[in-house]
Design a protein around this motif. Structure first.
Motif, mmCIF file in Angstrom:
data_model
loop_
_atom_site.group_PDB
_atom_site.id
_atom_site.type_symbol
_atom_site.label_atom_id
_atom_site.label_comp_id
_atom_site.label_asym_id
_atom_site.label_seq_id
_atom_site.Cartn_x
_atom_site.Cartn_y
_atom_site.Cartn_z
ATOM 1 N N TRP A 1 4.709 4.294 10.245
ATOM 2 C CA TRP A 1 4.131 3.241 10.952
ATOM 3 C C TRP A 1 2.626 3.416 11.025
ATOM 4 N N GLN A 2 2.070 4.480 10.567
ATOM 5 C CA GLN A 2 0.600 4.907 10.281
ATOM 6 C C GLN A 2 0.164 3.878 9.150
ATOM 7 N N TRP A 3 0.995 3.300 8.164
ATOM 8 C CA TRP A 3 0.470 2.454 7.254
ATOM 9 C C TRP A 3 0.111 0.907 7.799
ATOM 10 N N ILE A 4 0.575 0.600 9.323
ATOM 11 C CA ILE A 4 0.277 -0.513 9.804
ATOM 12 C C ILE A 4 -1.156 -0.309 10.500
ATOM 13 N N ASN A 5 -1.750 -1.270 10.276
ATOM 14 C CA ASN A 5 -3.153 -1.455 11.016
ATOM 15 C C ASN A 5 -3.056 -2.049 12.241
ATOM 16 N N PRO B 1 3.417 13.179 1.610
ATOM 17 C CA PRO B 1 3.475 14.722 1.244
ATOM 18 C C PRO B 1 2.654 15.664 2.061
ATOM 19 N N GLU B 2 1.562 14.804 2.880
ATOM 20 C CA GLU B 2 1.028 15.412 3.898
ATOM 21 C C GLU B 2 1.334 15.288 5.123
ATOM 22 N N GLY B 3 2.348 14.341 5.221
ATOM 23 C CA GLY B 3 3.091 14.115 6.805
ATOM 24 C C GLY B 3 2.541 12.891 7.229
ATOM 25 N N LYS B 4 2.106 11.820 6.754
ATOM 26 C CA LYS B 4 1.601 10.568 7.234
ATOM 27 C C LYS B 4 2.720 9.789 7.594
ATOM 28 N N THR C 1 13.511 4.028 11.848
ATOM 29 C CA THR C 1 12.882 3.083 13.123
ATOM 30 C C THR C 1 12.056 3.874 14.025
ATOM 31 N N PHE C 2 10.825 3.293 14.193
ATOM 32 C CA PHE C 2 9.766 4.091 14.566
ATOM 33 C C PHE C 2 8.905 3.215 15.580
ATOM 34 N N LEU C 3 8.147 3.970 16.385
ATOM 35 C CA LEU C 3 6.927 3.463 17.183
ATOM 36 C C LEU C 3 5.896 4.377 17.293
ATOM 37 N N ASP C 4 4.440 4.131 17.267
ATOM 38 C CA ASP C 4 3.655 5.107 17.408
ATOM 39 C C ASP C 4 3.603 5.227 18.611
ATOM 40 N N THR C 5 3.473 6.878 18.904
ATOM 41 C CA THR C 5 3.698 7.329 20.353
ATOM 42 C C THR C 5 2.407 6.895 21.190
ATOM 43 N N ASP C 6 1.246 6.433 20.756
ATOM 44 C CA ASP C 6 0.042 6.014 21.282
ATOM 45 C C ASP C 6 0.500 4.987 22.173
ATOM 46 N N LEU C 7 1.289 4.014 21.934
ATOM 47 C CA LEU C 7 1.781 3.054 22.824
ATOM 48 C C LEU C 7 2.368 3.676 24.103
ATOM 49 N N ALA D 1 0.840 -1.248 0.116
ATOM 50 C CA ALA D 1 0.105 0.018 -0.104
ATOM 51 C C ALA D 1 0.814 1.168 -0.071
ATOM 52 N N LYS D 2 2.033 1.157 0.819
ATOM 53 C CA LYS D 2 2.992 2.355 0.771
ATOM 54 C C LYS D 2 3.567 2.494 -0.534
ATOM 55 N N ALA D 3 4.021 1.542 -1.184
ATOM 56 C CA ALA D 3 4.773 1.566 -2.478
ATOM 57 C C ALA D 3 3.695 1.919 -3.409
ATOM 58 N N GLU D 4 2.410 1.587 -3.561
ATOM 59 C CA GLU D 4 1.405 1.994 -4.449
ATOM 60 C C GLU D 4 1.267 3.327 -4.405
ATOM 61 N N ASP D 5 1.107 4.042 -3.050
ATOM 62 C CA ASP D 5 0.921 5.710 -2.763
ATOM 63 C C ASP D 5 2.058 6.373 -3.433
ATOM 64 N N MET D 6 3.298 5.765 -3.207
ATOM 65 C CA MET D 6 4.591 6.532 -3.649
ATOM 66 C C MET D 6 4.361 6.449 -5.429
ATOM 67 N N MET D 7 4.304 5.512 -5.803
ATOM 68 C CA MET D 7 4.141 5.384 -7.282
ATOM 69 C C MET D 7 2.997 6.092 -8.045
ATOM 70 N N ASN D 8 1.651 6.156 -7.215
ATOM 71 C CA ASN D 8 0.606 6.962 -7.887
ATOM 72 C C ASN D 8 0.726 8.546 -7.272
ATOM 73 N N ARG D 9 1.648 8.695 -6.446
ATOM 74 C CA ARG D 9 1.619 10.407 -6.221
ATOM 75 C C ARG D 9 2.948 11.119 -6.322
ATOM 76 N N ASN D 10 3.776 10.013 -6.955
ATOM 77 C CA ASN D 10 5.334 10.617 -7.439
ATOM 78 C C ASN D 10 6.018 11.219 -6.251
ATOM 79 N N TYR D 11 6.195 10.353 -5.400
ATOM 80 C CA TYR D 11 7.209 10.891 -4.286
ATOM 81 C C TYR D 11 8.158 9.494 -3.744
#
Length: 364
Positions: free
Chosen positions: A159-163, A153-156, A253-259, A137-147
């Motif tokens: 780790w937010q790609w992981i459900n 681009p909007e700051g996502k 390397t990251f972790l959602d701050t919700d934890l 999903a992350k790869a497709e988003d980069m390919m579709n939106r050219n980044y």
């Protein structure tokens, strides 16, 4: 008909005879030099005379160097076409289509990652289909939106790609790459980069998910790789480990701050590092032979072959024109230019999709 066949046969025979004569004569000269029957000065003089007939226009060859005569140029064209056909045929056998490329590279990335971990005394990572789907999903988003960035681009954030409802992680990491044709090249680049190597050899990770996508990004054909490393909360608790939670975008390397707000993990030590820019794309020239696959070598050396061949004909043609500027044979010039055009076309022609991928590997 018989007469035409006879003429063609004679031309071919004479051409081979000329080359054999050159080789035999040069071997004889070299033998005489080694046995002392001929001085080095005489050797170079005689060798020069032999080569002159092939490369330099003069009265002895009617100002038509054998290297640029019709039969020689025809041979160059045939050889060039055969090399191109072999290269394209090999690439189609190795990677028949983009889907096959994605499957092979993804599998090899996992195998190479686990081999690096085993060599360092670490556990193997388990391939996780959920992580692979998030990476895709992350790869497709980069390919579709050219980044090409860890953050959208909007700051996502990555780790937010992981459900979290499907995969409740306690550790997570991301490595990415673009513009490559083999997993070996990418892995070699990763291991040279301290931050990417840290993800590969992180003892906290248990799972891996890989997505490889071929398509167009920023108006050029490319291959995109996204690798997610992670560990489920439940797996870590089963091991009885107290995790240290880090957020570090520089190393991906990251972790959602919700934890931090969830008290279900006892004794968690929270370490939050400075969140600097994560767009430090690393341009890599993977020159080590150990970091290249057979496909890399075939593509690289076929391009070198056509470039070298092209320069060889051009230099020979220019020398032929300059050395005796007043005595020219238009047929030789036109035929040489035709072969030069053919070589340039074969070099620029991108028949297989792999040939359209730039050789400048980018990792992030």
């Amino acid at each position: 008909m018989f007469l035409l066949k006879s003429i063609k046969s004679d031309k071919k025979h004479n051409k081979l005879k000329n080359f054999r004569r050159l080789i035999i004569a040069e071997k004889k000269e070299f033998s005489q030099l080694l046995t002392g029957k001929e001085t080095s000065k005489k050797f170079f003089k005689d060798s020069g005379n032999l080569l002159k007939d092939f490369f330099i226009p003069y009265s002895g060859n009617n100002h038509k160097p054998k290297i640029l005569r019709s039969d020689s140029l025809a041979s160059y064209a045939i050889i060039a076409i055969i090399v191109k056909m072999f290269t394209v045929g090999f690439l189609f056998l190795a990677y028949p289509n983009p889907a096959q490329l994605s499957s092979i590279v993804a599998s090899n990335i996992i195998n190479l990652t686990n081999q690096s971990r085993l060599d360092s005394g670490l556990n193997k990572l388990s391939e996780n289909s959920l992580l692979s789907s998030y990476a895709l999903a992350k790869a497709e988003d980069m390919m579709n939106r050219n980044y090409f960035s860890h953050d959208t681009p909007e700051g996502k954030h990555p780790w937010q790609w992981i459900n979290r409802g499907e995969y409740d992680y306690i550790y997570a990491g991301e490595n990415m790459a673009m513009d490559f044709i083999s997993a070996e090249t990418v892995q070699a680049a990763y291991l040279k980069s301290p931050s990417h190597r840290q993800n590969i050899l992180n003892s906290n990770y248990q799972d891996i998910g890989v997505a490889v996508l071929h398509g167009e990004l920023n108006n050029k054909q490319t291959t995109l790789l996204v690798v997610f490393f992670a560990t489920k909360r439940s797996d870590l608790l089963d091991l009885g480990t107290k995790p240290a939670i880090a957020i570090n975008n520089d190393n991906a390397t990251f972790l959602d701050t919700d934890l931090i707000e969830q008290p279900t993990v006892a004794g968690v030590q929270t370490i939050v590092q400075d969140n600097k820019s994560n767009d430090g794309v690393v341009h890599v020239a993977a020159t080590q032979k150990s970091g290249k696959s057979v496909v890399d070598f075939v593509v690289e050396y076929s391009n070198i072959f056509f470039l070298a061949f092209l320069f060889f004909i051009l230099i020979s043609l220019v020398a032929n024109i300059i050395i005796k500027a007043k005595i020219q044979h238009p047929t030789i010039i036109l035929q040489s230019l035709a072969v030069v055009s053919l070589l340039a076309a074969l070099l620029l022609a991108k028949i297989h999709f792999i040939e359209k991928v730039t050789s400048q590997l980018l990792i992030l």
